[in-house]
Design an enzyme around this catalytic site. Structure first.
Site, PDB file in Angstrom:
ATOM      1  N   GLU A   1      -3.773 -10.711  -0.668  1.00 50.19           N
ATOM      2  CA  GLU A   1      -4.687 -10.713   0.480  1.00 50.19           C
ATOM      3  C   GLU A   1      -6.071 -11.115  -0.029  1.00 50.19           C
ATOM      4  O   GLU A   1      -6.517 -10.635  -1.069  1.00 50.19           O
ATOM      5  CB  GLU A   1      -4.774  -9.323   1.136  1.00 50.19           C
ATOM      6  CG  GLU A   1      -3.464  -8.887   1.765  1.00 50.19           C
ATOM      7  CD  GLU A   1      -3.498  -7.478   2.364  1.00 50.19           C
ATOM      8  OE1 GLU A   1      -4.576  -6.996   2.737  1.00 50.19           O
ATOM      9  OE2 GLU A   1      -2.415  -6.878   2.446  1.00 50.19           O
TER      10      GLU A   1
ATOM     11  N   GLU B   1       0.816  -1.223   0.000  1.00 48.40           N
ATOM     12  CA  GLU B   1       0.000   0.000   0.000  1.00 48.40           C
ATOM     13  C   GLU B   1       0.849   1.272   0.000  1.00 48.40           C
ATOM     14  O   GLU B   1       0.786   2.073   0.930  1.00 48.40           O
ATOM     15  CB  GLU B   1      -0.929  -0.004   1.223  1.00 48.40           C
ATOM     16  CG  GLU B   1      -1.987  -1.089   1.179  1.00 48.40           C
ATOM     17  CD  GLU B   1      -3.170  -0.785   0.269  1.00 48.40           C
ATOM     18  OE1 GLU B   1      -3.117   0.207  -0.491  1.00 48.40           O
ATOM     19  OE2 GLU B   1      -4.141  -1.562   0.316  1.00 48.40           O
TER      20      GLU B   1
HETATM   21  C1  IPT Z   1      -5.216  -4.089   3.379  1.00 43.64           C
HETATM   22  C2  IPT Z   1      -3.852  -3.936   3.976  1.00 43.64           C
HETATM   23  O1  IPT Z   1      -2.853  -4.267   3.072  1.00 43.64           O
HETATM   24  C3  IPT Z   1      -3.656  -4.745   5.213  1.00 43.64           C
HETATM   25  O2  IPT Z   1      -2.515  -4.275   5.867  1.00 43.64           O
HETATM   26  C4  IPT Z   1      -4.850  -4.680   6.096  1.00 43.64           C
HETATM   27  O3  IPT Z   1      -5.057  -3.348   6.461  1.00 43.64           O
HETATM   28  C5  IPT Z   1      -6.028  -5.161   5.349  1.00 43.64           C
HETATM   29  O4  IPT Z   1      -6.253  -4.393   4.217  1.00 43.64           O
HETATM   30  C6  IPT Z   1      -7.289  -5.067   6.145  1.00 43.64           C
HETATM   31  O5  IPT Z   1      -7.229  -5.640   7.378  1.00 43.64           O
HETATM   32  S1  IPT Z   1      -5.610  -2.519   2.704  1.00 43.64           S
HETATM   33  C7  IPT Z   1      -7.339  -2.414   2.516  1.00 43.64           C
HETATM   34  C8  IPT Z   1      -7.732  -0.979   2.511  1.00 43.64           C
HETATM   35  C9  IPT Z   1      -7.777  -3.064   1.260  1.00 43.64           C
END
Ligand code: IPT
Length: 965
Positions: free
Chosen positions: A493, A417
């Site tokens: 993710e 990010e």
């Molecule tokens: C995404 C992040 O990469 C991770 O660190 C964590 O924040 C996760 O989301 C949520 O728990 S960023 C999100 C705005 C898609």
């Protein structure tokens, strides 16, 4: 005219990465004799600000007797010496004015006195190593400044030989919570300052290499390994006795080897022998490449069954001890996880030794995130500002140099990010130049210009499918689009494991199995970051009085903070199991067959035994071992089962021998089938309802004559039996504020589903039934549910048929649809035939095992850190609640139902913010649901898939109540 002068920034605010330190190099523990750990108790003084740089504490002779102490490694905010943890996800907890930080900059001065080990040679160089300090440090030894550094989760070394005395060396370290480096460390986690990883003094004898780089590839066509060890600053030999290798550094040798994979983590022990030092080596041979748009290791496509792992311990934060690191990996292996993304920074270096040893694919991610600039449309983003590029390159180099000798690390990730920009391009270019043998990952730049794979977070199933077909929406630039479309795809993710959930994992897995391009993903995330708290049990954002925080978004793991697996992990284990065991026949009464498929990428099934067992009415009716032929990865076979008659059979693939991570008998995969159709209970009819003054009796049922409410079932008092549609919204029901789709949690509450009214329209005592007509609806709105409870009896058993007809417009799905009632607290023992042992919901039920289960109601609760709906059991045919004597209530479903029992109401569950607020009352509340709404992953991903929506429509369902058998 007024002129503004740019201030001369103190060291911790300038953009530079540091000064005075050594070039980064490969990390290894060092020999026992050549290592002095400086971990332990340090003297500590906390100042609220960093305005005046008073350095007197660093001078030898400084009187620190009035100071407190902290444990190193550790975070001072977790040690009761001042300050507190603070959680924000995206927002910087200070004004965004890079590279400046607030004057309120908690500053921890640390002091440690130590003696030089007597055995160290006088002419040895000595290096002082810090493995992790948040957010920056300035270091003095015996009053002389060594330098300073930023880059919290990266190693920093200083040469100190000339300054060392035999005794009474004074090491002084000043740590500021905030620095320019904080702008590069905006990861979604607690802000936890301190010296949180080891501090070590290392002897570097003359002739010890400055650095070394092990290149160990595998040629799958010839079954050979190619080894070359580059050595910087010394020459020597590379000895691997197991392979008969004894070669000069720099020389390339090719020998037949067994390759290293995450499934078969074959390591060859050896040594790098130089005149000054013998360095232990653990070499794994493997080659990673993208070929024909697919990531291949040793020539084969790999499928990542991954998780994102932050370093976390509920008491010590990111200071994670060796046992906990191993525990994490053992738990991952036991749950079929084969890959880790080290979100969002390089882990403790010892963690990667364990990944090599136990076998996990690692995406090693750099300590870099600038997410807080997103809210400023990425203006001034350090990732796209040349002035910051040296700091970014320093971080890339510290990661790659430290971790380059690990077989498990197959992908470098630039960070998380950070938007897009020139700094990232520079990092990628540097990494490729230094280590062309691994792949480069970064998710945040849709053009994918710097990377080898197309990576996304939280796309929905439909989009993943289109990517799998290589028919995704195009990029505007045709050339970039063509490049990206040819790339392999991973989800860095997905499956946001916040609270109850994530739902929809099995549907993703099907896509990974169907489309070669879709090479799996990494569930977000491994563990809830709940910190131990005296009042709240586990604390989340806001519990330490933070003004700016993101609440329980920090608790989104597959493990609870104490590392107990959550239902999400049990589900994930089942969804990603590397062996599929599926019934192909046998739901009748004859002998059945199962199809066994090898879903490993590399391994056969020799390490597994296949055990079958057969149960009839909860009693074992046979068991044995199945003969399964040898199956190569991807192959499958049909195997006959020796069962007869009606019952439930289960086949389990278990470890045939104990391994480094699992005992013999550990279940890797399983499959089940039911022989014989599920039988619905016979109707309870024939009995006549009788009115006796204020009550109506019907078989074992006693009802209030005015309201038609059931008040007693046999000997058991019953309260509040009625239609129930409410559940305490889950984090996934509530969804994240930025989600584009409708979020049902808030809509349900707007509509008033948490405060339904029950109007009784008629209590009709008929010939053969008692019918109670009602309208169930929220206050303030028109829509409602016309409900008829129709009670019958065969004299002993009591039948209930419920019909529900929605009136008005229902634009949102219902949370649940079923009945709820209360029993006295004594009826706290549950027994059921259905899915178990743990909870399940329509889109999280892969791991639910059909069987005969019993447990106390207390054990049926899932302690989500922020309380919410939990604990339903799927596919239940009958359930009983009894007291110590065995008396109680039995409910059989006309169809399989969802069974939930708890010692508080859904409303109390909904009101609670932390687990300790849930207190057992006088009543056991039971929900028997005909249907429940799915879970989805909308707390940071797609919502519930259409097939798991519970839309309001005309519905009928029934139960038969009786005394337990
Ligand atoms: C995404 C992040 O990469 C991770 O660190 C964590 O924040 C996760 O989301 C949520 O728990 S960023 C999100 C705005 C898609």
């Amino acid at each position: 005219m007024n002129r503004t002068h740019a201030p001369i920034l103190p060291w911790y605010e300038d953009m530079a990465a540091g000064s005075g330190g050594l070039e980064p190099r490969a990390w290894y523990a060092g020999s026992d004799a050549g290592r002095l750990s400086l971990n332990g108790e340090w003297r500590f003084w906390l100042s609220p600000g960093a305005t005046a740089e008073d350095e007197s504490f660093a001078r030898p002779g400084f009187d620190a007797s009035g100071w407190g102490t902290v444990a190193v490694p550790g975070h001072w905010v977790l040690q009761g010496v001042g300050g507190a943890p603070a959680y924000t996800n995206v927002a910087y907890p200070f004004p965004v004015d890079p590279p400046r930080v607030p004057t309120e900059n908690p500053t921890g001065d640390h002091l440690r006195i130590f003696d030089r080990p007597a055995g160290w040679a006088g002419d040895s160089e000595v290096v002082l190593r810090f493995d992790g300090v948040e957010s920056c440090a300035r270091v003095w030894l015996n009053g002389r400044e060594l330098g300073d550094f930023k880059g919290s989760r990266l190693p920093h070394e200083f040469t100190v030989g000339g300054l060392l005395r035999a005794e009474g060396n004074v090491l002084a370290v000043r740590v500021h919570q905030w620095s320019s480096g904080s702008y590069l460390e905006d990861q979604d986690q607690w802000w936890l300052p301190g010296i949180f990883r080891d501090v070590t003094l290392l002897e570097r004898p003359p002739g010890a290499p400055r650095d070394f780089f092990v290149h160990a590839g595998y040629d799958h066509r010839h079954g050979s390994g190619t080894l070359r060890v580059e050595c910087d600053g010394a020459e020597g030999r590379v000895v691997l006795p197991g392979l008969g290798v004894d070669a000069a550094t720099g020389e390339t040798v090719t020998v037949p080897v067994e390759p290293w994979t995450a499934e078969t983590p074959r390591l060859y022990d050896g040594e790098l022998v130089t005149t000054g030092e013998r360095i232990p080596l653990r070499v794994g041979f493997r080659t990673v490449a993208v070929e024909d748009g697919v990531i291949r290791v040793n020539g084969r496509r790999v499928l990542f069954r991954g998780v994102n792992r932050h370093e976390f311990h509920p008491e010590t934060g990111r200071a994670v001890d060796a046992a906990t690191m191993r525990r994490d990996l053992v738990l991952m292996k036991q749950h079929n996880i084969n890959a880790v993304r080290t979100s969002h920074y390089p882990p403790h270096p010892a963690f990667l030794d364990l990944c090599d040893e136990l076998g996990l694919w690692v995406v090693d991610e750099c300590d870099l995130e600038t997410h807080g600039f997103a809210g400023l449309e990425w203006r001034d983003n350090p990732a796209d500002d040349e002035r910051w590029t040296p700091a970014l390159l320093d971080r890339a180099a510290r990661m790659v140099e430290r971790d380059k000798n690990h077989a498990s690390v197959i992908i470098w990730s630039l960070g998380n990010e950070c938007g897009s920009g020139r700094g990232l391009t520079a990092m990628a270019r540097w990494i490729r130049g230094r280590d062309p043998e691994r792949l480069v990952h970064y998710e945040g730049d849709p053009s994918c210009r710097d990377v080898d794979l197309y990576s996304r977070m939280y796309p929905d199933h439909a989009e993943v499918e289109s990517i799998g077909r290589r028919t995704e929406a195009p990029l505007s630039d045709a050339e970039s689009d063509a490049r990206r479309r040819a790339m392999p795809f991973v989800m860095c993710e997905y499956g946001h494991a916040m609270g109850n959930g994530p739902g929809g994992l099995a549907e993703y897995q099907r896509l990974f199995e169907q489309y070669e391009r879709c090479q799996g993903g990494f569930v977000w995330e491994w563990i809830d970051h709940g910190l131990v708290h005296p009042e709240h049990g586990f604390a989340y954002g806001g519990d330490f009085g933070e003004e700016l925080h993101d609440s329980n978004f920090v608790c989104d793991g597959l493990l609870f903070p104490d590392r107990t697996p959550s239902p999400g992990l049990i589900e994930y284990k089942k969804v990603i199991e590397p062996v599929r065991i599926e019934p192909t026949a046998g739901t009748g009464a004859g002998p059945g067959t199962v199809r066994i498929s090898n879903g490993y990428d590399f391994a056969g099934l020799e390490h597994l035994d296949f055990e079958w067992s057969y149960e009839v009415d909860g009693a074992p009716a046979g068991s044995g071992t199945l003969d399964v032929p040898e199956l190569a990865p991807g192959a499958s076979a049909e195997v006959e089962l020796p069962l007869r008659g009606e019952g439930v059979w289960t086949v389990r693939a278990v470890l045939a021998r104990s391994t480094a991570w699992g005992e013999r008998g550990h279940v890797v995969a399983w499959g089940q089938a039911e022989a014989g159709a599920a039988v619905a209970p016979t109707a309870a009819v024939g009995g006549r309802p009788e009115r006796n003054g204020r009550v109506i009796t019907l078989g074992a049922g006693v009802f209030d004559a005015a309201t038609g409410a059931l008040v007693r079932l046999g000997t058991v008092p019953v309260v509040g039996l009625r239609l129930d549609v409410w559940r305490a919204p889950t984090d996934n029901d509530n969804g994240a504020a930025w989600q584009p789709d409708e979020r049902y949690g808030p809509r349900w509450r707007e509509l008033g589903l948490h405060r339904m009214r029950h109007r009784i329209d008629a209590v009709e005592v008929g010939e053969d039934a008692l019918a109670v007509r009602a309208r169930v609806a929220p206050a303030g709105v028109g829509p409602g549910l016309r409900t008829v409870y129709r009670w019958t009896s065969d004299g002993a058993r009591l039948g209930l048929a419920v019909s529900v007809v929605p009136e008005g417009e229902w634009r949102v799905p219902l949370p649940r649809l079923g009945i709820r009632f209360g029993l006295p607290a004594a009826y706290g023992r549950a027994r059921w035939f259905g899915g178990g042992p743990g909870e399940a919901y329509p889109d999280t039920r892969a791991a639910s095992v059909l069987g005969w289960w019993r447990m106390p109601v207390d054990a049926m609760q899932t302690p989500y850190v922020r309380p919410q709906e939990n604990g339903a059991r799927a596919d239940v045919r009958w359930a009983e609640l009894t007291d110590g004597s065995g008396a109680g209530v039995r409910a059989e479903g006309g169809e399989p139902f969802w069974f939930t029992a708890r010692r508080w109401t859904s409303e109390q569950l909904d009101a609670a913010e932390h687990v300790p607020e849930l207190r057992a009352g006088e009543t056991v509340w039971v929900n028997l649901d005909h249907a429940v709404q799915g879970i989805g992953s909308q707390s940071c991903g797609p919502g519930v898939l259409p097939e798991y929506r519970l839309d309001a429509k005309d519905t009928e369902f029934s139960f038969v109540f009786s005394a337990p058998g």
